[in-house]
Design a protein around this motif. Structure first.
Motif, mmCIF file in Angstrom:
data_model
loop_
_atom_site.group_PDB
_atom_site.id
_atom_site.type_symbol
_atom_site.label_atom_id
_atom_site.label_comp_id
_atom_site.label_asym_id
_atom_site.label_seq_id
_atom_site.Cartn_x
_atom_site.Cartn_y
_atom_site.Cartn_z
ATOM 1 N N ASP A 98 3.770 -7.403 -5.303
ATOM 2 C CA ASP A 98 4.703 -6.310 -4.977
ATOM 3 C C ASP A 98 4.075 -5.114 -4.403
ATOM 4 O O ASP A 98 2.834 -4.655 -4.468
ATOM 5 C CB ASP A 98 5.667 -5.934 -6.207
ATOM 6 N N VAL A 100 5.715 -1.922 -3.547
ATOM 7 C CA VAL A 100 6.055 -0.694 -4.133
ATOM 8 C C VAL A 100 6.410 -0.831 -5.830
ATOM 9 O O VAL A 100 6.974 -1.289 -6.262
ATOM 10 C CB VAL A 100 7.635 -0.295 -3.480
ATOM 11 N N MET A 101 5.297 -0.064 -6.392
ATOM 12 C CA MET A 101 5.193 -0.112 -7.610
ATOM 13 C C MET A 101 4.855 1.399 -8.133
ATOM 14 O O MET A 101 4.158 1.966 -7.450
ATOM 15 C CB MET A 101 4.324 -1.076 -8.180
ATOM 16 N N ASP A 105 0.559 1.607 -5.989
ATOM 17 C CA ASP A 105 1.008 0.753 -5.083
ATOM 18 C C ASP A 105 0.506 -0.436 -4.595
ATOM 19 O O ASP A 105 -0.883 -0.677 -4.658
ATOM 20 C CB ASP A 105 1.269 1.765 -3.979
ATOM 21 N N THR A 108 -2.832 -0.154 -2.147
ATOM 22 C CA THR A 108 -3.744 0.400 -2.895
ATOM 23 C C THR A 108 -4.545 -0.977 -3.744
ATOM 24 O O THR A 108 -5.872 -1.047 -3.882
ATOM 25 C CB THR A 108 -3.728 1.615 -3.644
ATOM 26 N N THR A 128 8.113 -7.632 -0.802
ATOM 27 C CA THR A 128 8.496 -6.207 -0.574
ATOM 28 C C THR A 128 10.012 -6.168 -0.144
ATOM 29 O O THR A 128 10.603 -7.046 0.464
ATOM 30 C CB THR A 128 7.712 -5.664 0.518
ATOM 31 N N SER A 130 10.797 -3.068 1.589
ATOM 32 C CA SER A 130 10.617 -2.039 2.543
ATOM 33 C C SER A 130 10.727 -2.837 3.916
ATOM 34 O O SER A 130 10.218 -3.932 4.270
ATOM 35 C CB SER A 130 9.170 -1.340 2.396
#
Length: 618
Positions: A98, A100-101, A105, A108, A128, A130
């Motif tokens: 994933d 967006v966490m 994130d 990273t 994602t 996004s």
């Protein structure tokens, strides 16, 4: 990141477990690389999948979808900071990540994964919601293999996953499998061994590595050609695989029961890895089964059949090595000991092996500098007439005075010089030094005696050997008949056109040719008649008991009569007793050499010995 779950592995012996990257393959490699990748699709359900997402509901849905389609090895976490540890423990074939966490994130985490050796090449499918192009671009820069938009479509997920795994299977076969034998290559083997060593340390297990090396494969390859050599290696791999059984996994006591695995390390070297054993004797049983299997029946190489034996070195980890490099190094040390003792042997590593290996490495390294440092010198052992013990020649023998270790025995450093190729430049120096010494005797007003020099097989096969020898004779002005080239039977055994040509060239230069250690090797009477030798040297083993063994007397007498009937002079080596000298003289031997007359002497001492001999004769 390596995997064997996704490619057909012809040496895997079990269903699945904690092999590097996941489960074992279900079929043998066949056809082209593309066909192999296609066949691997049937095994993709064994792939190990790791999913990192902060949404537990989504994880549950995706796990259910994957299990419905046969993917049983799925590990998931909602904690991104656990992912590195999970990768090290489970060695996944693919990561569903994933973007967006909270906390860490996806970008990273992806960057962190690419900085770790275990996960640098692992395919990542990004999940994602996004639509930001910058996020997708950055993910691609970090090596993302594919994208899936949330909410995830189940059928699309299964299709993307299958395609990613199939691509990985094809790439892995190219990168991690040997094209000749179809076995895992050195890269995959080292990954497996590293994983096995870590498992052994973590769960207090013991494993065994067998390092298998074919005996005299180089000779087969040179005689029959590389194609026949490749065919032989392929058959050897198949026979090795047949000699390993699933029941050889004798101790399924750890959390991840591995089975024995076979790899081709390179050249004619193979490895068999036992990640879990209860007793080292269990691996020894397999080692002897392997040796028996190889020498039990011939291998077909085109129209010829060849017999092959092997030597095996074994190391137990973590006892003999806590990591992969040390374990392999120590197995190789045991292998060298096995080869030194003969063929078709297995040796387990001991610390004494390592000490000897370190000394060999030190000696070989220092030998490369010994010439330029002036540490090598020649000793001259007199050859005397059997009739009156007067000096009639000398054999130049190589000696090494090491500045730290002192005198290094020839039987220690000469094999290393031959194995490393250093014998060629050392041999050139030996010829120069012998010629220099002959000239030194002449300049001192002393009539010199012929000097014999030993020539190794490596020197003899060197295309520049004869031209360099002729050039040195011309440069030094030493008459060619003052040098005698001594060759062992193994050098001239094949009697090939090349051998005959080189011998003829040496005789054309005016050099004398001698067969050294006659009777100690592959004795053949045919080359006494067919090749242009001038001298035969009877091996010391026949002289040692000549005074007590009637058989030795009969053999020596027959050799003397045969050689002299062919016009060859006969020299008896290793004469140490008066009774031996008397017997040889009575049988008509021409010359003797041995400690009864003199040990090998430095040039100055030999000069005094020669002068004394001539004074006594006068």
């Amino acid at each position: 990141m390596l995997s064997q779950a996704l490619v057909p592995d012809p040496v895997s012996l079990g269903a699945h477990g904690a092999q590097p990257g996941g489960a074992a393959a279900a079929s043998s490699a066949a056809g082209s690389d593309l066909a192999a990748a296609g066949d691997a699709l049937a095994s993709l359900r064994n792939a190990r999948i790791l999913m990192v997402d902060d949404d537990p509901v989504l994880i549950e849905v995706i796990q259910a979808t994957l299990e419905e389609h046969g993917y049983a090895n799925v590990v998931a976490t909602t904690q991104p900071d656990e992912s590195i540890e999970l990768i090290g423990r489970h060695r996944p074939d693919v990561l569903l990540l994933d973007m967006v966490m909270p906390g860490i994130d996806g970008l990273t985490l992806l960057a962190d994964l690419r900085s770790q050796a275990l996960s640098q090449q692992m395919p990542v499918i990004v999940l994602t919601a996004s639509s930001d192009p910058a996020i997708k671009l950055r993910a691609l820069e970090l090596g993302a293999a594919d994208f899936l938009a949330k909410p995830v479509d189940p059928s699309e997920l299964v299709l993307r996953l299958r395609n990613t795994l199939a691509a990985k299977a094809y790439r892995d076969r190219l990168a991690y499998y040997d094209p000749i034998t179809g076995l895992p290559n050195r890269t995959m083997f080292m990954d497996r061994l590293d994983w096995a060593c870590k498992q052994a340390a973590r769960y207090a297990l013991r494993g065994v590595l067998l390092h298998v090396d074919l005996d005299r494969f180089t000779q087969v390859n040179e005689a029959l050609g590389p194609s026949a050599g490749d065919a032989l290696l392929k058959q050897v791999g198949e026979r090795l695989a047949q000699s390993i059984r699933a029941s050889d996994a004798v101790a399924r006591i750890g959390p991840t029961p591995w089975i024995p695995s076979l790899s081709r390390l390179g050249g004619d070297e193979f490895t068999i890895l036992f990640p879990q054993v209860e007793l080292a004797d269990d691996a020894a049983v397999v080692a002897h089964r392997v040796l028996d299997a190889l020498q039990g029946a011939p291998f077909a190489t085109g129209e010829r059949e060849v017999y092959v034996t092997a030597s095996i070195g074994a190391a137990i980890f973590p006892d003999d090595g806590a990591d992969a490099d040390t374990t392999l190094k120590n197995a190789a040390a045991a292998l060298r000991e096995a080869k030194a003792e003969g063929q078709s042997l297995c040796k387990f590593y001991s610390k004494e092996f390592n000490a000897r290996s370190l000394r060999r490495l030190t000696i070989e390294t220092d030998l490369r500098r010994a010439l330029e440092r002036g540490e090598l010198w020649l000793a001259y052992q007199p050859k005397v007439r059997a009739a009156d013990a007067q000096v009639c020649g000398a054999e130049a023998l190589l000696r090494w005075q090491h500045p730290e270790h002192g005198f290094v025995a020839p039987n220690e450093f000469i094999p290393l010089a031959e194995a490393s190729g250093l014998i060629v430049p050392i041999g050139e120096w030996l010829v120069r030094e012998a010629c220099r010494q002959i000239n030194a005797w002449r300049e001192a007003g002393l009539t010199p005696v012929p000097v014999a020099i030993n020539v190794s097989a490596l020197q003899f096969r060197d295309a520049e050997f004869v031209p360099r020898l002729g050039a040195e004779l011309a440069r030094s002005g030493v008459p060619a008949h003052m040098l005698c080239v001594e060759l062992t039977e193994t050098v001239i055994l094949d009697q090939s056109a090349r051998t005959t040509e080189v011998l003829a060239q040496l005789r054309a230069l005016g050099l004398k040719l001698s067969i050294d250690d006659f009777g100690a090797g592959y004795t053949s009477l045919s080359y006494l008649k067919n090749l242009p030798f001038c001298e035969l040297k009877i091996d010391k083993s026949f002289i040692d008991d000549i005074e007590t063994d009637g058989g030795s007397v009969a053999i020596v007498a027959a050799l003397i009569a045969l050689a002299q009937s062919l016009g060859l002079s006969v020299v008896a080596e290793g004469v140490e007793k008066q009774v031996q000298h008397a017997l040889l003289r009575a049988k008509g031997c021409d010359q003797c050499q041995g400690y009864l007359f003199s040990k090998p002497l430095p040039a100055e001492e030999f000069t005094r010995y020669l002068l004394q001999s001539r004074v006594q004769a006068a």
